[in-house]
Design an enzyme around this catalytic site. Sequence first.
Site, mmCIF file in Angstrom:
data_model
loop_
_atom_site.group_PDB
_atom_site.id
_atom_site.type_symbol
_atom_site.label_atom_id
_atom_site.label_comp_id
_atom_site.label_asym_id
_atom_site.label_seq_id
_atom_site.Cartn_x
_atom_site.Cartn_y
_atom_site.Cartn_z
ATOM 1 N N ASP A 102 -14.639 -34.917 59.678
ATOM 2 C CA ASP A 102 -16.055 -34.137 59.120
ATOM 3 C C ASP A 102 -16.972 -33.630 59.911
ATOM 4 O O ASP A 102 -17.223 -34.585 60.983
ATOM 5 C CB ASP A 102 -16.399 -35.225 57.985
ATOM 6 C CG ASP A 102 -17.231 -34.500 56.840
ATOM 7 O OD1 ASP A 102 -17.086 -33.052 56.849
ATOM 8 O OD2 ASP A 102 -17.950 -35.227 55.935
ATOM 9 N N HIS A 132 -14.354 -25.506 63.604
ATOM 10 C CA HIS A 132 -12.744 -25.775 63.358
ATOM 11 C C HIS A 132 -11.797 -25.570 64.656
ATOM 12 O O HIS A 132 -11.372 -26.617 65.008
ATOM 13 C CB HIS A 132 -12.061 -25.023 62.140
ATOM 14 C CG HIS A 132 -12.832 -25.400 60.902
ATOM 15 N ND1 HIS A 132 -13.088 -26.619 60.463
ATOM 16 C CD2 HIS A 132 -13.185 -24.493 59.925
ATOM 17 C CE1 HIS A 132 -13.670 -26.409 59.179
ATOM 18 N NE2 HIS A 132 -13.540 -25.179 58.802
ATOM 19 N N TRP A 134 -8.969 -26.040 49.231
ATOM 20 C CA TRP A 134 -8.146 -24.649 48.888
ATOM 21 C C TRP A 134 -9.418 -23.762 48.290
ATOM 22 O O TRP A 134 -9.463 -22.321 48.280
ATOM 23 C CB TRP A 134 -7.409 -24.828 47.778
ATOM 24 C CG TRP A 134 -6.154 -25.045 48.332
ATOM 25 C CD1 TRP A 134 -5.478 -26.195 47.917
ATOM 26 C CD2 TRP A 134 -5.127 -24.639 49.230
ATOM 27 N NE1 TRP A 134 -4.253 -26.628 48.782
ATOM 28 C CE2 TRP A 134 -4.018 -25.420 49.525
ATOM 29 C CE3 TRP A 134 -4.941 -23.319 50.224
ATOM 30 C CZ2 TRP A 134 -3.005 -25.088 50.477
ATOM 31 C CZ3 TRP A 134 -4.176 -23.101 51.053
ATOM 32 C CH2 TRP A 134 -3.165 -24.053 51.148
ATOM 33 N N ARG A 146 -12.363 -23.114 49.522
ATOM 34 C CA ARG A 146 -13.214 -22.735 50.468
ATOM 35 C C ARG A 146 -13.151 -21.125 50.633
ATOM 36 O O ARG A 146 -12.249 -20.612 50.481
ATOM 37 C CB ARG A 146 -13.104 -23.446 51.732
ATOM 38 C CG ARG A 146 -13.415 -24.739 51.742
ATOM 39 C CD ARG A 146 -13.458 -25.496 53.246
ATOM 40 N NE ARG A 146 -14.091 -26.697 53.240
ATOM 41 C CZ ARG A 146 -14.681 -27.274 54.126
ATOM 42 N NH1 ARG A 146 -14.568 -27.037 55.198
ATOM 43 N NH2 ARG A 146 -15.213 -28.654 53.899
ATOM 44 N N LEU A 206 3.826 -43.209 68.782
ATOM 45 C CA LEU A 206 2.916 -43.005 67.854
ATOM 46 C C LEU A 206 3.718 -42.049 66.794
ATOM 47 O O LEU A 206 4.110 -41.055 66.989
ATOM 48 C CB LEU A 206 1.650 -42.090 68.470
ATOM 49 C CG LEU A 206 0.563 -41.944 67.552
ATOM 50 C CD1 LEU A 206 -0.254 -43.199 67.044
ATOM 51 C CD2 LEU A 206 -0.420 -40.887 68.059
HETATM 52 C C1 FPP Z 1 -14.242 -31.126 57.915
HETATM 53 O O1 FPP Z 1 -15.415 -30.256 58.450
HETATM 54 C C2 FPP Z 1 -12.909 -30.500 58.534
HETATM 55 C C3 FPP Z 1 -11.776 -29.975 58.047
HETATM 56 C C4 FPP Z 1 -11.868 -29.426 56.404
HETATM 57 C C5 FPP Z 1 -10.562 -29.421 58.671
HETATM 58 C C6 FPP Z 1 -10.338 -30.190 59.956
HETATM 59 C C7 FPP Z 1 -9.273 -29.488 60.810
HETATM 60 C C8 FPP Z 1 -9.481 -29.149 62.171
HETATM 61 C C9 FPP Z 1 -10.300 -30.304 63.004
HETATM 62 C C10 FPP Z 1 -8.652 -28.293 62.722
HETATM 63 C C11 FPP Z 1 -7.187 -28.096 62.675
HETATM 64 C C12 FPP Z 1 -6.399 -29.329 62.478
HETATM 65 C C13 FPP Z 1 -5.277 -29.608 63.099
HETATM 66 C C14 FPP Z 1 -4.638 -30.975 62.616
HETATM 67 C C15 FPP Z 1 -4.624 -28.719 64.066
HETATM 68 P P1 FPP Z 1 -16.202 -29.287 57.544
HETATM 69 O O2 FPP Z 1 -15.715 -28.159 57.524
HETATM 70 O O3 FPP Z 1 -16.069 -30.095 56.034
HETATM 71 O O4 FPP Z 1 -17.615 -29.581 58.173
HETATM 72 P P2 FPP Z 1 -19.145 -29.715 57.203
HETATM 73 O O5 FPP Z 1 -18.793 -30.663 56.288
HETATM 74 O O6 FPP Z 1 -19.939 -29.771 58.246
HETATM 75 O O7 FPP Z 1 -19.023 -28.492 56.508
#
Ligand code: FPP
Length: 251
Positions: free
Chosen positions: A22, A39, A71, A73, A133
């Site tokens: 997060d 991301h 979804w 977002r 793993l």
């Molecule tokens: C949360 O941060 C993160 C996500 C919803 C997506 C996580 C995805 C990745 C790290 C990249 C792709 C993954 C792989 C496995 C290749 P947020 O957007 O909720 O952050 P915020 O709370 O600060 O808005």
Amino acid sequence: MEELKTQIAKNPVPNHIAVIMDGNGRWAKLKGRPRVFGHKNGVTSVKQVIEGCAEVGVNYLTLYAFSTENWNRPKFEVKTLMALLVSSLKKELKTLQKNNIKLTTIGNIQNLPKKAQIELSDVVKKTENNNTLTLTLALSYGSREEIVNVIKNISKKVVNNQLNVEEINEKIINNHLYTFSLPDVDFMIRTSGEKRISNFLLWQLAYAELYFTDTLWPDFKKKNLFNAILDYQTRERRFGKTSEQIENINE
Ligand code: FPP
């Protein structure tokens, strides 16, 4: 770093770690950049954490990559996340093979774009015999939905006389979860300061130790993972027993 690893090696490491990654959006905002920049940088942390888990002997790592709620977002963000998933799978297949890492998924994979489904099933298939793993990506995953499906599937078996109501127990429920082939989670990490489970592995986290850190996901690197594991190793897991009972078992 080596010092941290030596310290970790003195005690058992968690067998199964689950992570709520997060804070990507906030990390980007702090830098005055669009959310998707967070991301993109989050992928580096994903790599570091996988590598770190492999180095210290964690057997199962489950990452919450996309929830059923995600979804909702903005379209562009969802599209970018899916594209990142596809490009990371393409790029990392070789590394997964080299390190004997098996990729699995949980969640409603059929809801993902076709391209992502094809790429995922290709990597899952190619890595299915790997055995160091097990890396599980939770994609379009929601724990309540998972539990509703379990209840539906078990009910169908009861209606069709394949199962008696009295036979339903924890093991049967486990066997109907997406995670049927995974052990219980030992350690759950959530980054970015939020202290919630957010519909992630509600059943599987029953006895997990929880770890919350203010570090935002793109800043969470191998060193942060090792410090989290060291914290886990200071905890006494009692599974409802008393400290004295646990001490006697360890004697
Ligand atoms: C949360 O941060 C993160 C996500 C919803 C997506 C996580 C995805 C990745 C790290 C990249 C792709 C993954 C792989 C496995 C290749 P947020 O957007 O909720 O952050 P915020 O709370 O600060 O808005």
